[in-house]
Design a protein around this motif. Structure first.
Motif, PDB file in Angstrom:
ATOM      1  N   LEU A  53      13.841   1.838  -1.858  1.00  0.00           N
ATOM      2  CA  LEU A  53      14.267   0.494  -1.488  1.00  0.00           C
ATOM      3  C   LEU A  53      14.010   0.183  -0.020  1.00  0.00           C
ATOM      4  N   THR A  54      13.496   1.154   0.739  1.00  0.00           N
ATOM      5  CA  THR A  54      13.098   0.883   2.118  1.00  0.00           C
ATOM      6  C   THR A  54      11.630   0.498   2.213  1.00  0.00           C
ATOM      7  N   GLU A  55      10.946   0.425   1.047  1.00  0.00           N
ATOM      8  CA  GLU A  55       9.545   0.037   0.988  1.00  0.00           C
ATOM      9  C   GLU A  55       9.425  -1.377   0.412  1.00  0.00           C
ATOM     10  N   PRO A  56       8.377  -2.127   0.768  1.00  0.00           N
ATOM     11  CA  PRO A  56       8.189  -3.466   0.195  1.00  0.00           C
ATOM     12  C   PRO A  56       8.050  -3.418  -1.316  1.00  0.00           C
ATOM     13  N   SER A  57       8.410  -4.521  -1.972  1.00  0.00           N
ATOM     14  CA  SER A  57       8.334  -4.584  -3.435  1.00  0.00           C
ATOM     15  C   SER A  57       6.933  -4.967  -3.862  1.00  0.00           C
ATOM     16  N   CYS A  58       6.020  -4.031  -3.753  1.00  0.00           N
ATOM     17  CA  CYS A  58       4.637  -4.267  -4.147  1.00  0.00           C
ATOM     18  C   CYS A  58       4.545  -4.391  -5.663  1.00  0.00           C
ATOM     19  N   PRO A  59       3.478  -4.996  -6.169  1.00  0.00           N
ATOM     20  CA  PRO A  59       3.301  -5.082  -7.625  1.00  0.00           C
ATOM     21  C   PRO A  59       3.265  -3.701  -8.273  1.00  0.00           C
ATOM     22  N   ASP A  60       3.649  -3.668  -9.541  1.00  0.00           N
ATOM     23  CA  ASP A  60       3.636  -2.447 -10.342  1.00  0.00           C
ATOM     24  C   ASP A  60       4.390  -1.306  -9.653  1.00  0.00           C
ATOM     25  N   SER A 117       6.198  12.371   0.624  1.00  0.00           N
ATOM     26  CA  SER A 117       5.272  12.758   1.677  1.00  0.00           C
ATOM     27  C   SER A 117       6.017  13.361   2.865  1.00  0.00           C
ATOM     28  N   GLU A 118       5.533  13.101   4.047  1.00  0.00           N
ATOM     29  CA  GLU A 118       5.991  13.751   5.274  1.00  0.00           C
ATOM     30  C   GLU A 118       7.502  13.653   5.444  1.00  0.00           C
ATOM     31  N   GLY A 119       8.113  14.799   5.724  1.00  0.00           N
ATOM     32  CA  GLY A 119       9.548  14.840   5.925  1.00  0.00           C
ATOM     33  C   GLY A 119      10.357  14.647   4.662  1.00  0.00           C
ATOM     34  N   GLY A 120       9.690  14.627   3.482  1.00  0.00           N
ATOM     35  CA  GLY A 120      10.405  14.408   2.225  1.00  0.00           C
ATOM     36  C   GLY A 120      10.716  12.953   1.961  1.00  0.00           C
ATOM     37  N   ARG A 121      10.010  12.032   2.653  1.00  0.00           N
ATOM     38  CA  ARG A 121      10.256  10.599   2.479  1.00  0.00           C
ATOM     39  C   ARG A 121       9.347  10.015   1.401  1.00  0.00           C
ATOM     40  N   ILE A 122       9.799   8.891   0.829  1.00  0.00           N
ATOM     41  CA  ILE A 122       9.065   8.186  -0.210  1.00  0.00           C
ATOM     42  C   ILE A 122       8.145   7.142   0.419  1.00  0.00           C
ATOM     43  N   VAL A 123       6.901   7.073  -0.059  1.00  0.00           N
ATOM     44  CA  VAL A 123       5.966   6.042   0.388  1.00  0.00           C
ATOM     45  C   VAL A 123       5.220   5.498  -0.824  1.00  0.00           C
ATOM     46  N   ARG A 124       4.732   4.254  -0.698  1.00  0.00           N
ATOM     47  CA  ARG A 124       3.930   3.651  -1.746  1.00  0.00           C
ATOM     48  C   ARG A 124       2.474   4.068  -1.590  1.00  0.00           C
ATOM     49  N   ILE A 125       1.792   4.284  -2.719  1.00  0.00           N
ATOM     50  CA  ILE A 125       0.365   4.576  -2.677  1.00  0.00           C
ATOM     51  C   ILE A 125      -0.407   3.320  -2.281  1.00  0.00           C
ATOM     52  N   ASP A 126       0.005   2.194  -2.830  1.00  0.00           N
ATOM     53  CA  ASP A 126      -0.743   0.943  -2.688  1.00  0.00           C
ATOM     54  C   ASP A 126       0.089  -0.083  -1.925  1.00  0.00           C
ATOM     55  N   ALA A 127       0.475   0.235  -0.705  1.00  0.00           N
ATOM     56  CA  ALA A 127       1.376  -0.630   0.047  1.00  0.00           C
ATOM     57  C   ALA A 127       0.799  -2.008   0.329  1.00  0.00           C
ATOM     58  N   ASN A 128      -0.521  -2.139   0.294  1.00  0.00           N
ATOM     59  CA  ASN A 128      -1.145  -3.429   0.575  1.00  0.00           C
ATOM     60  C   ASN A 128      -1.654  -4.133  -0.678  1.00  0.00           C
ATOM     61  N   VAL A 131       4.862 -10.982  -4.173  1.00  0.00           N
ATOM     62  CA  VAL A 131       3.898 -12.072  -4.058  1.00  0.00           C
ATOM     63  C   VAL A 131       2.699 -11.597  -3.257  1.00  0.00           C
ATOM     64  N   LYS A 132       1.708 -12.469  -3.103  1.00  0.00           N
ATOM     65  CA  LYS A 132       0.529 -12.097  -2.326  1.00  0.00           C
ATOM     66  C   LYS A 132       0.913 -11.826  -0.876  1.00  0.00           C
ATOM     67  N   ALA A 133       0.145 -10.937  -0.256  1.00  0.00           N
ATOM     68  CA  ALA A 133       0.380 -10.565   1.141  1.00  0.00           C
ATOM     69  C   ALA A 133       1.821 -10.105   1.322  1.00  0.00           C
ATOM     70  N   VAL A 134       2.226  -9.130   0.473  1.00  0.00           N
ATOM     71  CA  VAL A 134       3.625  -8.713   0.454  1.00  0.00           C
ATOM     72  C   VAL A 134       4.078  -8.142   1.789  1.00  0.00           C
ATOM     73  N   TRP A 135       3.144  -7.564   2.540  1.00  0.00           N
ATOM     74  CA  TRP A 135       3.560  -6.963   3.792  1.00  0.00           C
ATOM     75  C   TRP A 135       3.912  -8.014   4.846  1.00  0.00           C
ATOM     76  N   LYS A 136       3.613  -9.307   4.552  1.00  0.00           N
ATOM     77  CA  LYS A 136       3.936 -10.377   5.482  1.00  0.00           C
ATOM     78  C   LYS A 136       5.089 -11.237   4.988  1.00  0.00           C
ATOM     79  N   ASP A 137       5.380 -11.198   3.704  1.00  0.00           N
ATOM     80  CA  ASP A 137       6.395 -12.069   3.138  1.00  0.00           C
ATOM     81  C   ASP A 137       7.787 -11.464   3.310  1.00  0.00           C
ATOM     82  N   PRO A 138       8.723 -12.189   3.937  1.00  0.00           N
ATOM     83  CA  PRO A 138      10.057 -11.620   4.177  1.00  0.00           C
ATOM     84  C   PRO A 138      10.844 -11.358   2.904  1.00  0.00           C
TER      85      PRO A 138
END
Length: 589
Positions: free
Chosen positions: A379-386, A395-406, A508-515
């Motif tokens: 829940l600390t990552e953006p809500s990307c599609p799928d 990954s690093e430090g045991g933290r969760i990351v998205r494969i397709d963040a963009n 939505v599109k451009a999720v890394w920019k949408d609040p």
């Protein structure tokens, strides 16, 4: 002048091409890469294994000593010279004391040596992922000797006596991920995933072999093909000093296993080729057992692998190609006749993260507390599609990351609001409606289309399209109205989690920019609160053997039916009954 100018230009062009495009032995041409209709390359190309011996490492402990005069080909020595060499190694070996068996004592001694010499034995030039096949419980010291951004995956391996002495809960390091015991099902399934670790620790091979029932040669060959570097001790009855060594040194045994395992890969999955270099770092002994601590460096690895745990869809698979000092490559292959026309795709991974797919960890098995922490971290990552489980990495430090963040959404047909939170709970196996969910194709009357639905083990709850439903009167499924966490203070122990779970989570599109798709600051505060609780309380060891959760089948170490579908014996795609349109016959949707 024109001639000389042409000659000079020609030589400068050659130099420029050599510097910009260095020569590589990889050619993605089908004639070079082994495909379905060709025999594995390992059948005709034997890896040449060189046995090196490292310079004497700086010794920080008196428990183990280093070897600087071991020979490369012991089995070709004349008997007197061989015997003299054995005697020299015995003299250098430090006796390991302990209350366990000889195998357990030398394993503890080897781990202590690695801890004390971590700064020279390990690569500190970048962050690493470490897989330990024989974590015995208790405080795991090695992570305290390496940077905090390394990540450790430790499989709990205990015999009956050790298990009885373990506490019900175990506090773990901040970057340590505790895994369920290394059974045959889990190991053989992991061997054919696209995971590759930086470091593999196999100091308890004797116990691992007995626990899993996998023959030593197969186990050893697959383990060295699972990581860039493997630290290992051979079982006491397989060392140079045992009567069953057949005149082979420990390094020779590794070489033999690496050659053998590649010849056994007759299908699409498994080790096709592995080339290793072996270093002897130290000699340890306990009782009659004397063993060399080996560092096995893989220079080339070619494995047929799956996209994720126990998953072989649409006749596709991957070839994982690793060459030391080069970029990792995944060759996407279509092995079914009706998809073969789509060709093969070569993906070069230029920005490699020390990681493993969360779907692989879920399939192997994790304590519920660890799965919960992963969920809050997601829940600390953006809500990307799928947001399905295969699109997340640990990954690093045991933290969760998205494969397709963009990744951008073509249509906004993904879960939002609290349905997004519930969808993640299902995929991270921490749903409030229980585990054992299955994916089934079904008809969605509301949206007039067939889709992949998530069905609870009871069949009373379903996630259809983008929302959660429950069975109502006359077997009609009605959308669930979720609790307002901020009004009820649902997460009173970590109040920021109330606001976080009520976020819009629009994809939505451009999720890394949408609040509206970005996580709220409250989500970071929520994760930190949950993490503090997790590190203080620890994880439960009760019932860990039965853990294991996939997004395709139910929970348990044999979630596949039959379990052989998850290992390298699978010769062709065999889709689950529950993941095919035939599942429509099981009931209305």
């Amino acid at each position: 002048k024109t001639v000389w100018l042409g000659v000079i230009t020609y030589f400068f062009t050659l130099i420029f091409c050599y510097l910009v495009f260095p020569p590589s032995d990889f050619n993605p041409d089908p004639e070079h890469v082994t495909f379905a209709e060709e025999p594995p390359i390992s059948v005709t190309e034997w890896p040449v294994v060189k046995i090196k011996h490292s310079k004497k490492l700086k010794r920080k402990s008196l428990n183990c000593s280093c070897v600087d005069d071991a020979r490369a080909t012991l089995h070709h020595m004349a008997p007197p010279e061989w015997t003299a060499h054995q005697d020299r190694l015995r003299e250098q070996a430090v006796k390991c004391t302990g209350s366990g068996t000889d195998a357990a004592n030398i394993a503890s001694c080897a781990m202590e040596w690695l801890q004390d010499n971590a700064d020279t034995a390990l690569d500190f030039s970048r962050n690493q992922s470490v897989f330990d096949t024989g974590y015995a419980g208790g405080t795991y010291v090695l992570p305290t000797k390496t940077p905090k951004d390394w990540v450790y995956f430790t499989a709990l391996l205990t015999n009956t006596d050790q298990k009885a002495k373990l506490p019900k809960t175990q506090v773990v390091q901040a970057n340590q991920i505790l895994l369920a015991p290394p059974t045959k099902f889990r190991l053989t399934s992991l061997f054919v995933t696209n995971s590759i670790f930086d470091v593999n620790i196999a100091f308890r091979l004797e116990e691992l072999q007995q626990f899993s029932g996998i023959p030593l040669k197969k186990l050893l060959g697959n383990l060295v093909a699972l990581a860039r570097v493997t630290f290992l001790l051979l079982p006491c009855d397989q060392t140079l000093y045992s009567s069953s060594s057949n005149g082979l040194s420990a390094a020779d045994k590794v070489r033999e296993a690496a050659q053998w395992v590649a010849t056994q890969s007759t299908g699409e999955l498994g080790v096709h080729f592995v080339d290793v270099v072996v270093d002897t770092l130290a000699v340890v002994s306990s009782g009659s057992c004397v063993a060399e601590l080996l560092k096995v460096t893989a220079t080339k690895i070619h494995r047929g692998v799956r996209l994720k745990w126990c998953y072989y869809p649409l006749g596709t698979k991957y070839d994982l190609i690793y060459r030391q000092g080069e970029y990792m490559q995944l060759i996407h292959r279509y092995v079914q006749q009706f998809t073969a026309g789509q060709g093969h795709k070569v993906k070069t991974i230029r920005k490699w993260l020390p990681s493993i797919n969360i779907a692989d960890l879920m399939g192997w098995g994790l304590p519920k507390e660890q799965r919960e922490l992963f969920f809050w971290d997601a829940l600390t990552e953006p809500s990307c599609p799928d947001p399905a489980v295969q699109n997340w990495l640990v990954s690093e430090g045991g933290r969760i990351v998205r494969i397709d963040a963009n990744q951008q959404a073509i249509k906004n047909q993904h879960p939002t609001n609290q349905n997004y939170v519930e969808f993640l709970r299902i995929h991270f196996c921490v749903s409030n409606y229980g585990t054992g969910w299955k994916q089934m194709f079904g008809y969605d009357h509301r949206h007039k289309e067939i889709g992949l639905h998530h069905v609870s083990s009871t069949g009373e709850i379903k996630f259809i399209h983008t929302a959660l439903y429950e069975r109502g009167p006359k077997d009609v499924f009605v959308e669930i109205q979720h609790e307002n966490a901020t009004k009820t203070n649902k997460y009173s122990d970590c109040p920021p989690c109330n606001k976080c779970t009520m976020h819009t989570w629009k994809s939505v599109k451009a999720v890394w920019k949408d609040p509206e798709s970005k996580p709220l600051p409250a989500c970071y505060e929520c994760y930190q609160c949950q993490r503090k609780k997790f590190l203080k309380k620890g994880v439960s060891l009760v019932g860990l053997e039965e853990e294991g959760c996939t997004d395709l089948e139910s929970v348990g170490p044999t979630s596949a039916d039959p379990p052989e579908l998850c290992n390298e014996e699978q010769q062709r795609p065999l889709p689950r009954v529950s993941a095919t349109p035939n599942a429509l016959k099981k009931g209305p949707y």
